[in-house]
Each structure stands twice: as structure tokens, then as C-alpha cells.
Design an enzyme around this catalytic site. Structure first.
Site, PDB file in Angstrom:
ATOM      1  CB  SER A   1      -8.173  -3.297   6.047  1.00  0.00           C
ATOM      2  OG  SER A   1      -7.742  -3.390   7.222  1.00  0.00           O
TER       3      SER A   1
ATOM      4  CB  THR B   1      -9.687  -2.517  13.212  1.00  0.00           C
ATOM      5  OG1 THR B   1      -9.564  -2.261  14.549  1.00  0.00           O
ATOM      6  CG2 THR B   1      -9.811  -1.308  12.408  1.00  0.00           C
TER       7      THR B   1
ATOM      8  CE  LYS C   1      -2.344  -7.322  25.253  1.00  0.00           C
ATOM      9  NZ  LYS C   1      -3.063  -5.949  25.806  1.00  0.00           N
TER      10      LYS C   1
ATOM     11  CG  HIS D   1      -2.036  -8.957   8.839  1.00  0.00           C
ATOM     12  ND1 HIS D   1      -0.959  -8.411   8.497  1.00  0.00           N
ATOM     13  CD2 HIS D   1      -2.846  -7.994   9.399  1.00  0.00           C
ATOM     14  CE1 HIS D   1      -0.955  -7.000   8.437  1.00  0.00           C
ATOM     15  NE2 HIS D   1      -2.168  -6.752   9.144  1.00  0.00           N
TER      16      HIS D   1
ATOM     17  CB  THR E   1       1.689  -0.851  14.859  1.00  0.00           C
ATOM     18  OG1 THR E   1       0.595  -0.079  14.166  1.00  0.00           O
ATOM     19  CG2 THR E   1       1.449  -1.352  16.212  1.00  0.00           C
TER      20      THR E   1
ATOM     21  CB  CYS F   1      -2.215  -6.026   5.693  1.00  0.00           C
ATOM     22  SG  CYS F   1      -2.234  -4.243   6.389  1.00  0.00           S
TER      23      CYS F   1
ATOM     24  CG  ASN G   1       0.816  -3.877  10.712  1.00  0.00           C
ATOM     25  OD1 ASN G   1       1.206  -4.875   9.813  1.00  0.00           O
ATOM     26  ND2 ASN G   1      -0.399  -3.537  10.709  1.00  0.00           N
TER      27      ASN G   1
ATOM     28  NE  ARG H   1     -12.699   0.092  22.425  1.00  0.00           N
ATOM     29  CZ  ARG H   1     -11.592  -0.494  22.729  1.00  0.00           C
ATOM     30  NH1 ARG H   1     -11.263  -1.897  22.655  1.00  0.00           N
ATOM     31  NH2 ARG H   1     -10.752   0.074  23.473  1.00  0.00           N
TER      32      ARG H   1
ATOM     33  CD  GLU I   1      -1.959  -0.751   3.499  1.00  0.00           C
ATOM     34  OE1 GLU I   1      -2.283   0.304   4.011  1.00  0.00           O
ATOM     35  OE2 GLU I   1      -2.265  -1.693   3.697  1.00  0.00           O
TER      36      GLU I   1
END
Lengths: 135, 353
Positions: free
Chosen positions: B303, B208, B246, B241, B159, B118, B273, B206, B86
Site C-alpha cells: 500500500s 483498497t 479473492k 500478494h 486476516t 506489504c 495475510n 473500498r 511493517e
């Protein structure tokens, strides 16, 4: 920007593609079709390994137009494993000091762009400290 | 529903692979110092940052050279050079042509840039498997690489990192890891996006998590294992991914994997990331240490949203060829810490007027 000027030499710029003399085996960079060692015609393509050592260097604090973005940066004479000496920027030094004799390896990086984010980006060889495990 | 798994007409596998991670690291404590008064800790320890003269083209070239070194093949045999990212340096002008020219591939090739947030890199890998698996070509290169964008002060700034990996797909008889099948699960989910001409992405906070990341990873992983008749314990390694530390740990738990199976390919804590590079550089870290016979599950996530799940089995050819290029760990160990100001300069966040 003069696109044809950069386009014409992209192979030597991107990947250190030079020549080998069919008469005396000398490795030639940049390619010039005539052997600087024996004077014979030398048009055979040769891919350099990209390994070399720092022969001499200086640190640029005042850059020519188009290179200001990276200041300050080191420029070195790099003696390639195969013989020729090339002038190139050093990169990825982090906090490592440059030393004469230091082993370096070729990487392809952004050399310059025209600054207004509209022109072409010129890519080409630079050298960085050799990664030990890659030997 | 059966028959969902993508299988190739002829056996294929990974012939060579190569990682690239830039030298610079921005600790989470620096982002926290500048934007949260030092009180936030961030979801990773630190992230990898590309230097001033690096972009997706230069990083892809190095990963591609590493992949060719391990494949021990001439680049002129490649029939495709595909780069998923991207952060392509140009909006119009392919990354793939520059990479191909620099490594000595072409001109008889397919070359194009892939975009699927991603999972652009694994989408390119599915295409490479298809090209070789159909018999239309013998070798194809797929790269996932990013210099990810994160808006200053946004949670993503902790990240959004730089790095990725390149893969050469070819006939299974010369493979380091053989391909057993893949499955992709894709829906229209607005969890994260970047509109044309915008510098930084937006995300649905959230949103995501559950309906995006977890839903797609779990559905893709579960379906592939069902169709192949495998269970979590059949795999020595699993790579997901990794937008943070977490999420992949929890996705692994949901699919029945232990921390032991996940930790080798979980690089987000130390490199952040790497977006389109994340799952693929996790796989390269696994291949660096895997033994012949080890089975590996890889599930990417992009995404918008979708996941590609892959099943690989490592062959005995890995031993002789993995040391022909720098390992993923070598790039992680090559580390120079930078402060937020240097990061802002490197990533073009300073307005020069």
C-alpha cells in the site's frame, strides 16, 4: 536493564555457540575457556546443532521478575545431542504435554523485556518440540 | 516505453529460501463471534498468529536459518541482511543486525530494515538482486516478515497474520531458481497507512481494491510479461500478494492465469495475510513443489502503493536442496487453534493497566 551483561553473551544466547576442547573433543556449553572434562584450555568456537531431548522439566506458575508475561511456562533441562545439558524455557508447546525424552530443537525467541516497552528486548535460546520433517 | 525491466549485469538466482509460519491459528469464526454476532464469515478460513515470545526478529531468524540450510553455505559469506516488515520490534534499532548476529553473518555486511507496507520484503529482494547482480557482492539475504496489526473489530482483524520467508540471492550457477528480470510499478496512492506511534493501520475501505491492489499488480505483471515476451501460459505458477482469498484469484484472472496456476502459492485462506511476508511465503510454497524448468511469476503489492513483479525459472538444483529445511506445508500443518481471548493476550491487545 544491564545492557552490557546481555550484550557480552549474545552469541551463546542467540545461537548456542559454545566451545570444543582441542585435547579431549568434549563439547562445552556455556563457553568457559577451560574444559570441564580434562581441565585443559578450550577456546575453540563450536556451533551446537540445537537438537536435544528433554532430560527433566518443571512448569513455572510463579515467575521471577521480568518473566511474568509468559506464565505459565515450562522450563527444562535439555540434553544436547553433543553432550552438555542446558536449562531453557520450552516454547511452542500448543496443547502438547511435555515428556521426558521428548526430542526438542533450539529456536531463538524473546526472553524478556523490561515491561514498559522502553528498554531493550533480550533474545535467546528456547527449545520447542522437534518438527518431524526437519530431522 | 521499453527498457523498464530490471536486469542484472551477471546472472543471479535464489540460492536458498526458507519459510516461517508460527504455530497458532485464529479461525475467522472467532473474530465473527466476538465482533459480528457470529454472522460474518470473513475473507479467509483462519490466520496464523505469533506466540507470546515471537516477533519479526525471532521469525526472521528461523526463516534465515532455513534459507542457509538449503543454500548449504556459511553465513559469513553473506554481504547483506535486509529485512522488510511493517512490524519491526524497534522503531529505532535495526532488525537486520540481530538477525545477522544470530545466524552468524557479519560484521562485513549491509544490514537494514525496509518499509513499504506489504512489499517491503520484495523491495529488499530487488536490492539483494541488485547487489549481487552488479557484482558488488556474491550473496545477499532478503527477508519479508510480519506480525501484522489489525484493529480489534476492523475487517483487517480477520486476516492480519504472522509469517514470511527469507531468500538468499547469489550467482546463477548455484541457484535453485534463476532470475530473469523484475519490474516495479509505484504511485502515490493513499489506500492504507499507519501514522507514526499508532498501533493500528487505517485503510480507505473500498479504495483498497481497484485503484490500489488491482491497478498496481496488473500494471506490474503486464509490463514484465510484455518486456520479457511471455504470456500467462508460459508460467507453471503465479503468486500474487494475498490480503484475502479473492483478490489474488481475481488479479490472476485479469492477467490471464487459471486457478490451477495460482492455487499452490495461495496460502491466505489458511494463514491469512502475512503482509510483507505474503508474496514471499507464497513463493516458498511454490518452490517446495516446483520441478526443474518451471517458470514462476511473482507480483507483490504494498500500500501507498506499488508492486514488484519477478520472473524466475526453477533449476535442477531444487530437488537435492529443498528437503534440507522444513517445507512451508510443514509449518502450515503444525497448527494449534486458539480462541479470541488467547489471541488478544498473544497480540498484546489486553490493557494491563
Amino acid at each position: 536493564m544491564e545492557n552490557p551483561r546481555h550484550w557480552r553473551i549474545r552469541k551463546q544466547r542467540y545461537a548456542l555457540v559454545g566451545e570444543v576442547c582441542p585435547h579431549c573433543e568434549a563439547k562445552i556449553f556455556p563457553p568457559r575457556d577451560v574444559c570441564p572434562n580434562c581441565g585443559g584450555e578450550a577456546k575453540t568456537q563450536f556451533n551446537f546443532s540445537g537438537k536435544g531431548t528433554v532430560f527433566s522439566f518443571t512448569v513455572m506458575n510463579d515467575a521471577p521478575a521480568g518473566y511474568e508475561k509468559n506464565l505459565p511456562y515450562a522450563v527444562a533441562l535439555v540434553k544436547l545431542e553433543e553432550g552438555p545439558i542446558v536449562t531453557a524455557q520450552l516454547t511452542d508447546l500448543g496443547d502438547q504435554p511435555v515428556q521426558i525424552g521428548m526430542p526438542v530443537e533450539m529456536v531463538t525467541r524473546r526472553i524478556r523485556d523490561d515491561g514498559d516497552e522502553k528498554g531493550i528486548i533480550v533474545y535467546g535460546y528456547k527449545f520447542r518440540p522437534a518438527m518431524s520433517s526437519a530431522q | 516505453m521499453s527498457g523498464r525491466v530490471l536486469k542484472s549485469n551477471r546472472p543471479v538466482g535464489i540460492i536458498g529460501y526458507g519459510a516461517y509460519i508460527p504455530r497458532y491459528r485464529l479461525p475467522a469464526s472467532e473474530v465473527s463471534r466476538v465482533w459480528e454476532g457470529g454472522k460474518g464469515s470473513g475473507p479467509v478460513k483462519e490466520k496464523a498468529v505469533a506466540g507470546l515470545d515471537e516477533d519479526v526478529i525471532t521469525m526472521s531468524i528461523e526463516a534465515a536459518r532455513n534459507a542457509l540450510a538449503r543454500a548449504q553455505m556459511d553465513a559469513s559469506l553473506l554481504r547483506a541482511v535486509w529485512v522488510g516488515s511493517e512490524s519491526h520490534p524497534y522503531a529505532v534499532k535495526p532488525t537486520g543486525t540481530v538477525v545477522a548476529e544470530a545466524i552468524g553473518a557479519g560484521p562485513s555486511i549491509e544490514a537494514a530494515d525496509w518499509e513499504f507496507a506489504c512489499k517491503a520484503g520484495t523491495e529488499a529482494l530487488v536490492a539483494a538482486i541488485s547487489l549481487v547482480g552488479s557484482g558488488m557482492g556474491d550473496y545477499a539475504m532478503a527477508i519479508g516478515m510480519d506480525t501484522a496489526q489489525g484493529k480489534p473489530g476492523d475487517q483487517l482483524e480477520y486476516t492480519a497474520a504472522s509469517g514470511g520467508a527469507a531468500y538468499i540471492v547469489g550467482p546463477a550457477e548455484n541457484a535453485l531458481a534463476v532470475f530473469n528480470g523484475s519490474y516495479s510499478y509505484v504511485t502515490d496512492t493513499p489506500d492504507f497507512w499507519r501514522r507514526a506511534n499508532q498501533k493500528y493501520p487505517e485503510h480507505g475501505q473500498r479504495f483498497t481494491g481497484e485503484p490500489a491492489y488491482f491497478k498496481h499488480i496488473v500494471e506490474a505483471g503486464k509490463a514484465l510479461m510484455e518486456e520479457l515476451g511471455t504470456r500467462a501460459e508460459d508460467y507453471r505458477f503465479a503468486v500474487f500478494h494475498q490480503p484475502n482469498t479473492k483478490f489474488p484469484q481475481r488479479a490472476g484472472q485479469l492477467l490471464g492465469f487459471s486457478d490451477e496456476q495460482i492455487k499452490t502459492g495461495l496460502l491466505a485462506p489458511v494463514i491469512g495475510n502475512t503482509y510483507a511476508g505474503a508474496a514471499l511465503v507464497g513463493l516458498s510454497a511454490v518452490l517446495d513443489v516446483a520441478q526443474p524448468g518451471d517458470r514462476i511469476l511473482v507480483v507483490s503489492f504494498g500500500s501507498g502503493a506499488g508492486s514488484d513483479a519477478f520472473d524466475w525459472v526453477v533449476t535442477d538444483k531444487i530437488e537435492a536442496r529443498r528437503n534440507l529445511a522444513p517445507r512451508t506445508a510443514d509449518y502450515i500443518a503444525r497448527r494449534t487453534e486458539i480462541d479470541y481471548a488467547t489471541y488478544a493476550r498473544f497480540r498484546g491487545k489486553i490493557d494491563m493497566g
